[in-house]
Design a protein around this motif. Structure first.
Motif, PDB file in Angstrom:
ATOM      1  N   ALA A  31       0.820  -1.218   0.000  1.00  0.00           N
ATOM      2  CA  ALA A  31       0.000   0.000   0.000  1.00  0.00           C
ATOM      3  C   ALA A  31       0.849   1.260   0.000  1.00  0.00           C
ATOM      4  O   ALA A  31       0.365   2.336  -0.330  1.00  0.00           O
ATOM      5  N   GLY A  32       2.117   1.150   0.359  1.00  0.00           N
ATOM      6  CA  GLY A  32       2.984   2.320   0.408  1.00  0.00           C
ATOM      7  C   GLY A  32       3.277   2.937  -0.938  1.00  0.00           C
ATOM      8  O   GLY A  32       3.676   4.090  -1.015  1.00  0.00           O
ATOM      9  N   PRO A  35       0.410   6.314  -2.470  1.00  0.00           N
ATOM     10  CA  PRO A  35       0.559   7.769  -2.363  1.00  0.00           C
ATOM     11  C   PRO A  35       1.678   8.322  -3.239  1.00  0.00           C
ATOM     12  O   PRO A  35       1.616   9.450  -3.699  1.00  0.00           O
ATOM     13  N   LEU A  36       2.699   7.508  -3.482  1.00  0.00           N
ATOM     14  CA  LEU A  36       3.809   7.978  -4.305  1.00  0.00           C
ATOM     15  C   LEU A  36       3.397   8.080  -5.768  1.00  0.00           C
ATOM     16  O   LEU A  36       3.995   8.820  -6.541  1.00  0.00           O
ATOM     17  N   CYS A  37       2.372   7.325  -6.156  1.00  0.00           N
ATOM     18  CA  CYS A  37       1.894   7.351  -7.533  1.00  0.00           C
ATOM     19  C   CYS A  37       0.854   8.445  -7.770  1.00  0.00           C
ATOM     20  O   CYS A  37       0.581   8.801  -8.907  1.00  0.00           O
ATOM     21  N   LEU A  38       0.264   8.951  -6.710  1.00  0.00           N
ATOM     22  CA  LEU A  38      -0.773   9.965  -6.842  1.00  0.00           C
ATOM     23  C   LEU A  38      -0.174  11.326  -7.141  1.00  0.00           C
ATOM     24  O   LEU A  38       0.967  11.608  -6.770  1.00  0.00           O
ATOM     25  N   LYS A  39      -0.942  12.175  -7.758  1.00  0.00           N
ATOM     26  CA  LYS A  39      -0.496  13.533  -8.034  1.00  0.00           C
ATOM     27  C   LYS A  39      -0.177  14.227  -6.706  1.00  0.00           C
ATOM     28  O   LYS A  39      -0.987  14.265  -5.804  1.00  0.00           O
ATOM     29  N   GLY A  40       1.028  14.711  -6.594  1.00  0.00           N
ATOM     30  CA  GLY A  40       1.437  15.394  -5.376  1.00  0.00           C
ATOM     31  C   GLY A  40       2.157  14.515  -4.375  1.00  0.00           C
ATOM     32  O   GLY A  40       2.811  15.002  -3.481  1.00  0.00           O
ATOM     33  N   GLY A  41       2.034  13.192  -4.487  1.00  0.00           N
ATOM     34  CA  GLY A  41       2.740  12.290  -3.580  1.00  0.00           C
ATOM     35  C   GLY A  41       2.262  12.399  -2.145  1.00  0.00           C
ATOM     36  O   GLY A  41       1.089  12.600  -1.866  1.00  0.00           O
ATOM     37  N   MET A  56      -7.606   4.139   5.274  1.00  0.00           N
ATOM     38  CA  MET A  56      -6.715   3.474   4.317  1.00  0.00           C
ATOM     39  C   MET A  56      -5.768   4.468   3.652  1.00  0.00           C
ATOM     40  O   MET A  56      -4.642   4.111   3.305  1.00  0.00           O
ATOM     41  N   SER A  57      -6.201   5.712   3.500  1.00  0.00           N
ATOM     42  CA  SER A  57      -5.304   6.745   2.977  1.00  0.00           C
ATOM     43  C   SER A  57      -4.182   7.000   3.971  1.00  0.00           C
ATOM     44  O   SER A  57      -3.009   7.091   3.595  1.00  0.00           O
ATOM     45  N   LYS A  58      -4.540   7.087   5.254  1.00  0.00           N
ATOM     46  CA  LYS A  58      -3.526   7.293   6.290  1.00  0.00           C
ATOM     47  C   LYS A  58      -2.542   6.122   6.334  1.00  0.00           C
ATOM     48  O   LYS A  58      -1.336   6.322   6.462  1.00  0.00           O
ATOM     49  N   TYR A  59      -3.056   4.918   6.188  1.00  0.00           N
ATOM     50  CA  TYR A  59      -2.193   3.736   6.199  1.00  0.00           C
ATOM     51  C   TYR A  59      -1.216   3.785   5.019  1.00  0.00           C
ATOM     52  O   TYR A  59      -0.010   3.580   5.192  1.00  0.00           O
ATOM     53  N   GLY A  60      -1.721   4.060   3.830  1.00  0.00           N
ATOM     54  CA  GLY A  60      -0.866   4.126   2.647  1.00  0.00           C
ATOM     55  C   GLY A  60       0.193   5.203   2.764  1.00  0.00           C
ATOM     56  O   GLY A  60       1.358   4.994   2.416  1.00  0.00           O
ATOM     57  N   LYS A  63       2.928   4.116   5.203  1.00  0.00           N
ATOM     58  CA  LYS A  63       3.826   3.122   4.620  1.00  0.00           C
ATOM     59  C   LYS A  63       4.738   3.767   3.569  1.00  0.00           C
ATOM     60  O   LYS A  63       5.914   3.414   3.471  1.00  0.00           O
ATOM     61  N   ALA A  64       4.220   4.716   2.814  1.00  0.00           N
ATOM     62  CA  ALA A  64       5.058   5.435   1.851  1.00  0.00           C
ATOM     63  C   ALA A  64       6.145   6.213   2.574  1.00  0.00           C
ATOM     64  O   ALA A  64       7.300   6.255   2.134  1.00  0.00           O
ATOM     65  N   ARG A  65       5.788   6.815   3.704  1.00  0.00           N
ATOM     66  CA  ARG A  65       6.795   7.550   4.485  1.00  0.00           C
ATOM     67  C   ARG A  65       7.881   6.608   4.987  1.00  0.00           C
ATOM     68  O   ARG A  65       9.045   6.992   5.082  1.00  0.00           O
ATOM     69  N   GLU A  66       7.538   5.368   5.302  1.00  0.00           N
ATOM     70  CA  GLU A  66       8.553   4.418   5.743  1.00  0.00           C
ATOM     71  C   GLU A  66       9.538   4.104   4.626  1.00  0.00           C
ATOM     72  O   GLU A  66      10.738   3.982   4.868  1.00  0.00           O
ATOM     73  N   TYR A  67       9.041   3.974   3.386  1.00  0.00           N
ATOM     74  CA  TYR A  67       9.949   3.755   2.254  1.00  0.00           C
ATOM     75  C   TYR A  67      10.889   4.941   2.081  1.00  0.00           C
ATOM     76  O   TYR A  67      12.086   4.780   1.892  1.00  0.00           O
ATOM     77  N   VAL A  68      10.342   6.135   2.179  1.00  0.00           N
ATOM     78  CA  VAL A  68      11.156   7.345   2.048  1.00  0.00           C
ATOM     79  C   VAL A  68      12.151   7.436   3.204  1.00  0.00           C
ATOM     80  O   VAL A  68      13.339   7.719   2.994  1.00  0.00           O
ATOM     81  N   GLN A  69      11.701   7.175   4.418  1.00  0.00           N
ATOM     82  CA  GLN A  69      12.570   7.261   5.577  1.00  0.00           C
ATOM     83  C   GLN A  69      13.693   6.222   5.495  1.00  0.00           C
ATOM     84  O   GLN A  69      14.853   6.524   5.801  1.00  0.00           O
ATOM     85  N   GLY A  70      13.382   5.011   5.082  1.00  0.00           N
ATOM     86  CA  GLY A  70      14.402   3.979   4.952  1.00  0.00           C
ATOM     87  C   GLY A  70      15.454   4.332   3.917  1.00  0.00           C
ATOM     88  O   GLY A  70      16.655   4.124   4.128  1.00  0.00           O
TER      89      GLY A  70
END
Length: 96
Positions: A31-32, A35-41, A56-60, A63-70
């Protein structure tokens, strides 16, 4: 916050035990990527959710922030011997 507090110990361990001995694993999700695929990220002006969102938006977004943080952690601490990866445990094939 815990990462900020643990990083000095992790860096000291990597220096004492050698390059690659310090590993940080970030738990993401498929799910991460949404948000990275949406306009604006990732909506950086709403990271504290002062404007409520669908769960579910908050969850996604989290998880996207975790990818960026990692990825950012890997970039910042690579010279110190850090290995930082983000994974989706739901896609792992394991005997466990």
């Amino acid at each position: 916050m815990s990462t900020k507090l643990l990083t000095p110990l992790l860096v000291a361990t990597a220096k004492a035990d050698g390059h690659g001995s310090m590993r940080v694993v970030w738990v993401g999700s498929l799910a991460g990527g949404a948000p990275l695929c949406l306009k604006g990220g990732i909506p950086m002006n709403n990271v504290d959710y002062h404007r409520d969102l669908w769960s579910m938006s908050k969850y996604g977004i989290s998880k996207a922030r975790e990818y960026v943080q990692g990825s950012e952690y890997a970039r910042q601490y690579k010279a110190d011997g850090a290995i930082s990866v983000t994974l989706n445990p739901g896609n792992l094939d394991s005997e466990l």
